[in-house]
Write a protein that holds these residues in place. Structure first.
Motif, PDB file in Angstrom:
ATOM      1  N   SER A 257      32.546 -52.459  53.242  1.00  0.00           N
ATOM      2  CA  SER A 257      33.147 -51.151  52.985  1.00  0.00           C
ATOM      3  C   SER A 257      34.614 -51.332  52.588  1.00  0.00           C
ATOM      4  CB  SER A 257      33.077 -50.294  54.248  1.00  0.00           C
ATOM      5  OG  SER A 257      33.864 -50.873  55.279  1.00  0.00           O
ATOM      6  N   PRO A 258      35.212 -50.342  51.907  1.00  0.00           N
ATOM      7  CA  PRO A 258      36.636 -50.433  51.530  1.00  0.00           C
ATOM      8  C   PRO A 258      37.559 -50.717  52.709  1.00  0.00           C
ATOM      9  CG  PRO A 258      35.589 -48.661  50.328  1.00  0.00           C
ATOM     10  CD  PRO A 258      34.563 -49.152  51.305  1.00  0.00           C
ATOM     11  N   PRO A 259      37.404 -50.058  53.887  1.00  0.00           N
ATOM     12  CA  PRO A 259      38.302 -50.373  55.002  1.00  0.00           C
ATOM     13  C   PRO A 259      38.222 -51.836  55.439  1.00  0.00           C
ATOM     14  CG  PRO A 259      37.161 -48.298  55.408  1.00  0.00           C
ATOM     15  CD  PRO A 259      36.500 -48.925  54.225  1.00  0.00           C
TER      16      PRO A 259
ATOM     17  N   PHE B 204      41.642 -58.059  53.884  1.00  0.00           N
ATOM     18  CA  PHE B 204      42.002 -59.250  53.117  1.00  0.00           C
ATOM     19  C   PHE B 204      43.323 -58.971  52.409  1.00  0.00           C
ATOM     20  CE2 PHE B 204      37.353 -59.314  53.392  1.00  0.00           C
ATOM     21  CZ  PHE B 204      37.159 -60.559  53.993  1.00  0.00           C
ATOM     22  N   ALA B 205      44.396 -59.425  52.999  1.00  0.00           N
ATOM     23  CA  ALA B 205      45.742 -59.049  52.556  1.00  0.00           C
ATOM     24  C   ALA B 205      46.066 -59.556  51.157  1.00  0.00           C
ATOM     25  CB  ALA B 205      46.776 -59.567  53.548  1.00  0.00           C
TER      26      ALA B 205
ATOM     27  N   ARG C 278      41.956 -53.791  42.971  1.00  0.00           N
ATOM     28  CA  ARG C 278      40.835 -54.681  42.705  1.00  0.00           C
ATOM     29  C   ARG C 278      39.748 -54.552  43.766  1.00  0.00           C
ATOM     30  NH1 ARG C 278      40.170 -58.368  39.106  1.00  0.00           N
ATOM     31  NH2 ARG C 278      42.332 -58.770  38.594  1.00  0.00           N
ATOM     32  N   MET C 279      40.144 -54.157  44.981  1.00  0.00           N
ATOM     33  CA  MET C 279      39.166 -54.014  46.061  1.00  0.00           C
ATOM     34  C   MET C 279      38.086 -52.985  45.740  1.00  0.00           C
ATOM     35  SD  MET C 279      41.491 -54.092  49.497  1.00  0.00           S
ATOM     36  CE  MET C 279      42.538 -55.484  49.917  1.00  0.00           C
ATOM     37  N   GLU C 280      38.443 -51.990  44.918  1.00  0.00           N
ATOM     38  CA  GLU C 280      37.486 -50.932  44.599  1.00  0.00           C
ATOM     39  C   GLU C 280      36.264 -51.472  43.870  1.00  0.00           C
ATOM     40  OE1 GLU C 280      39.629 -48.059  42.367  1.00  0.00           O
ATOM     41  OE2 GLU C 280      41.128 -47.680  43.940  1.00  0.00           O
TER      42      GLU C 280
END
Length: 511
Positions: A264-266, A271-272, A278-280
């Motif tokens: 999930s996004p959270p 991952f800092a 880009r996470m999306e």
């Protein structure tokens, strides 16, 4: 629905090459991608120029394109703003040649030509729009720059497309361009990750030559897959966080790809090192990796830091430079920039060769590179030369080095500066080397130390001495007067080298 894939069995390597740049100067490459727009500036001509400037802007030109067929209006505005900045920066940096490349988003959008007109009017920049075949070929040129004998399949994942190239020990064969970019996948599936996998499975199953990759290597290129590599490095607790030539086995890569594809996004935000935007789309990049692995069944995944931009830059080099070994060329350039004296690495390489009978070509190449940069730490404070040089060599941005090869080179240079190979600071990287590599690196380092002590780094002196192995003895033959060579330090370091090799030591003065 996704647009149909472009597929071909024609060798992309037969496409025409760019006009080369023969004079020394700065070259800039602007890459207008589906997700980012980036400027990289290189100092040329050298075989592997290290970028002197590298900046990207997250424009997401392809956002919404699956529904509208057009470039994102906000992406166009951001791209024009970024391109204007990049052109002016390139001018201020005295870039003699600026190349601009457009990839799948510009190529496929119905308003792509209108966008190019805006770019030319606003920035005075003409953009070369790459076909799928040209994009695949340039990606392969970039990869082969560092891995000339690559064998398997290259996968270059962008925001709008996935380019696949078959590689037979460095030769390009089949290729396919698929509308499976990480942005496009999310839109085509309406955010349904299960549906995204079905799209991937359907399109990849239509590529018959992918089954020929079974048991070979998958070479992964593209910003999203590099972001995935960072997660893989963390999750497998690798000591060296260098993405280029980071290799991970099939089962670990598949397990972690499936893991990230379901996060999930959270959770991803933990991952800092991963850019928030880009996470999306990172789960879709991970899904693309997983399905490609399931389809091709490679032995391993090898991540590369080199791709289309580097391929374009390499094609601007004079032909003679393109065929040089990028690792050796880079190390030669390093030695020329930072060396103190005229003694060249080639001289040291030849001098110590009798210590390594039966070494492979790969081992000799690595030893050659180590000899070239062995004096990398001379300007450091003496108390820190060993450990600073060790870490510098581990992280040099040179192509063509696996993680174990980096560790072997770094350990040899550490020992050359009398560093302790059993130091706790070194222990973290010890598992990258097998026992043979660990001992070999120490022998090379001790031989380098002896070479520098014998000659003081002055050219021509080392070649007046000779190392030989005779009757379980390591013999140092002095071919001219011994008064310039022998002292307590030479004798002590020669004896230590002999002991490390399990030999007795003997110094012979020849008249």
């Amino acid at each position: 629905m996704p647009s149909p894939a472009t597929k071909s069995s024609v060798d992309p390597g037969l496409q025409p090459e760019a006009e080369s740049m023969s004079a020394k100067g700065r070259v800039g490459v602007i890459d207008i991608g589906s997700n980012t727009v980036r400027l990289v500036v290189y100092e040329t001509p050298t075989r592997l120029p290290i970028p002197i400037f590298n900046e990207k802007a997250q424009c997401a030109l392809a956002s919404g394109m699956s529904k509208t067929g057009k470039l994102s209006p906000s992406g166009v505005s951001e791209a024009l703003r970024s391109l204007t900045r990049f052109v002016k920066l390139a001018e201020a940096m005295d870039v003699q040649r600026l190349e601009a490349l457009g990839t799948s988003a510009v190529r496929d959008a119905s308003d792509g030509q209108a966008f190019l007109g805006q770019v030319e009017k606003t920035c005075g920049l003409q953009v070369q729009v790459l076909s799928g075949a040209e994009e695949a070929r340039l990606a392969a040129v970039g990869l082969l720059n560092g891995t000339p004998r690559a064998d398997g399949v290259l996968g270059d994942l962008g925001g709008g497309s996935l380019d696949l190239v078959g590689l037979d020990k460095g030769a390009l064969s089949s290729f396919s361009t698929l509308p499976l970019g990480h942005i496009r996948l999310g839109e085509d599936s309406d955010g349904d990750r299960k549906k995204a996998r079905e799209i991937l499975q359907q399109q990849l199953s239509d590529i018959p030559w992918l089954t020929e990759m079974n048991g070979r290597s998958l070479y992964a290129i593209g910003g999203s897959w590099r972001a995935l590599a960072r997660i893989f490095l963390d999750q497998t607790q690798r000591p060296l966080h260098v993405i280029d030539n980071f290799t991970i086995g099939f089962f670990d890569a598949l397990r972690l790809s499936n893991l990230v594809a379901g996060l999930s996004p959270p959770t991803l935000e933990q991952f800092a090192e991963i850019n928030r935007r880009r996470m999306e789309t990172l789960p879709y990049a991970a899904a693309a990796m997983a399905v490609l692995l399931e389809t091709a069944q490679p032995r391993e995944v090898v991540f590369s830091a080199f791709g289309v931009r580097e391929g374009q830059m390499i094609e601007l080099l004079p032909p003679a430079l393109r065929h040089q070994d990028p690792l050796i060329s880079a190390c030669e350039s390093q030695a020329e920039r930072t060396g103190r004296f005229g003694m060249h690495g080639h001289e040291i390489l030849d001098w110590m060769t009798p210590l390594f009978p039966g070494e492979t070509d790969e081992q000799k190449r690595l030893r050659h590179a180590t000899c070239l940069i062995n004096d990398i730490g001379w300007s450091e404070h003496p108390d820190y030369r060993a450990i600073h040089s060790y870490h510098r060599v581990l992280r040099v941005p040179y192509a063509g080095l696996t993680h174990p090869e980096r560790a072997e080179m770094a350990l040899a240079v550490l020992v050359r500066y009398s560093g302790d190979p059993e130091s706790p600071m070194v222990a973290a990287y010890r598992n990258l080397l097998n026992d043979e590599q660990f001992v070999r690196a120490q022998i090379i380092g001790m031989a380098l130390r002896l070479a520098q002590t014998l000659s003081g780094g002055a050219p021509g002196l080392l070649s007046q001495t000779q190392l030989t192995v005779k009757n379980e003895r390591l013999v140092l033959e002095l071919l001219s007067g011994s008064d310039i060579y022998l002292n307590e330090a030479v004798e002590r370091r020669f004896k230590r080298l002999s002991q490390k090799m399990g030999l007795k030591s003997e110094i012979v003065e020849l008249s």
